[in-house]
Design an enzyme around this catalytic site. Sequence first.
Site, PDB file in Angstrom:
ATOM      1  N   PRO A  35      26.072  57.106  95.540  1.00 41.56           N
ATOM      2  CA  PRO A  35      27.348  56.453  95.833  1.00 41.56           C
ATOM      3  C   PRO A  35      27.291  55.666  97.144  1.00 41.56           C
ATOM      4  O   PRO A  35      26.747  56.147  98.139  1.00 41.56           O
ATOM      5  CB  PRO A  35      28.325  57.627  95.927  1.00 41.56           C
ATOM      6  N   GLU A  36      27.834  54.460  97.118  1.00 37.04           N
ATOM      7  CA  GLU A  36      27.839  53.607  98.295  1.00 37.04           C
ATOM      8  C   GLU A  36      29.266  53.428  98.789  1.00 37.04           C
ATOM      9  O   GLU A  36      30.167  54.162  98.385  1.00 37.04           O
ATOM     10  CB  GLU A  36      27.145  52.286  97.959  1.00 37.04           C
TER      11      GLU A  36
ATOM     12  N   LYS B  27      28.997  56.276 104.102  1.00 33.44           N
ATOM     13  CA  LYS B  27      28.747  57.189 102.995  1.00 33.44           C
ATOM     14  C   LYS B  27      29.261  58.595 103.279  1.00 33.44           C
ATOM     15  O   LYS B  27      28.949  59.536 102.550  1.00 33.44           O
ATOM     16  CB  LYS B  27      27.246  57.240 102.695  1.00 33.44           C
TER      17      LYS B  27
ATOM     18  N   HIS C  50      27.117  73.490  88.653  1.00 35.33           N
ATOM     19  CA  HIS C  50      27.034  72.280  89.467  1.00 35.33           C
ATOM     20  C   HIS C  50      28.233  72.123  90.402  1.00 35.33           C
ATOM     21  O   HIS C  50      28.231  71.217  91.238  1.00 35.33           O
ATOM     22  CB  HIS C  50      26.917  71.047  88.581  1.00 35.33           C
TER      23      HIS C  50
ATOM     24  N   ARG D 183      22.086  67.526  91.466  1.00 35.73           N
ATOM     25  CA  ARG D 183      20.742  67.480  92.043  1.00 35.73           C
ATOM     26  C   ARG D 183      20.680  68.004  93.481  1.00 35.73           C
ATOM     27  O   ARG D 183      19.607  68.051  94.077  1.00 35.73           O
ATOM     28  CB  ARG D 183      20.189  66.057  91.978  1.00 35.73           C
TER      29      ARG D 183
ATOM     30  N   ARG E 131      12.236  51.261  97.896  1.00 39.02           N
ATOM     31  CA  ARG E 131      13.360  51.304  96.958  1.00 39.02           C
ATOM     32  C   ARG E 131      13.198  50.238  95.880  1.00 39.02           C
ATOM     33  O   ARG E 131      12.719  49.139  96.144  1.00 39.02           O
ATOM     34  CB  ARG E 131      14.689  51.058  97.703  1.00 39.02           C
TER      35      ARG E 131
END
Length: 295
Positions: free
Chosen positions: A2-3, A59, A111, A129, A272
């Site tokens: 997420p940005e 972020k 999760h 994750r 990246r």
Amino acid sequence: MPELAEVEHFRRRWAVAVGERIRTVSVHRNARVFRACDVAALVEDLPGRRLLSSEAAGKQMLFGFSGGAWLGIHLGMTGSLEFVNPDATATATATDTATATAPAPAPADRHDHLVLETPSGRLVFRDPRLFGRIRFDRGRGAPAWWLAIPPPLTSDEFMLADLGTFLDRRAKSPLKAVLLMQERFPGVGNWMADEILWRAELHPARQAGSLDLPERRRLYRWLRWVCRESMRVVAPSFADPPASWLFRHRWSDGGLCPRTGHALVRETIGGRTTCWSPGRQPSPRKLVKKSTSRG
């Protein structure tokens, strides 16, 4: 990951509970997301406190509670915030004034690593994750790590001279890698960096110190534009930007540049996956050859 705009979108999901008291706190105590957190203090201190504020910067997110308690959240690659209202008809008034109860058992979903129960529902931090991060601080003011985040790139505090100074300090680094440095460009991630460089017509492998003044002005202009427009378009509903953006064409091999119609290129730059348009963003090698021929 997420940005800027996605983080703001998730912040708003929890902001609906501002003004409510936390009834219980449920955690997966050994989850990696708590590696920078005093979990015992979080579980013991938050019940009974009222959520007073929510903010996003880059972020990062910060939620302020009554009595000087602060919950910081970084979503990592797969983190998200959800507000779950299992019973919209529940009476919030009576529950809100009730004495805080003991912490609830660990969340049922493996999760869901943090669940805050309020009178109207549950505030859930989910991260499959486990690259996200949760912090818990106590104090009269916001924690030091929050105050150290640079000002928004759309604010008057971020000036062209600031951009130029940072580029020169990392003169030999590729532009793509530099734009991902959160100490100067908070909130800019992989897709935003590609979008900015595509609009500024700058190749992502260009060395940061090689830009002349007109190129720096273009980068500054589009950096601020992409940040502002992503907040306007993406943050409210998590919608994708329009087809005129590189965003809609960059995710898989075979995409076409929405400006030139030619094939986009996807390679790894600065560690990246990076997408650019050869027709708009000349490679550093071509620029060197052009400069040599003029000399």
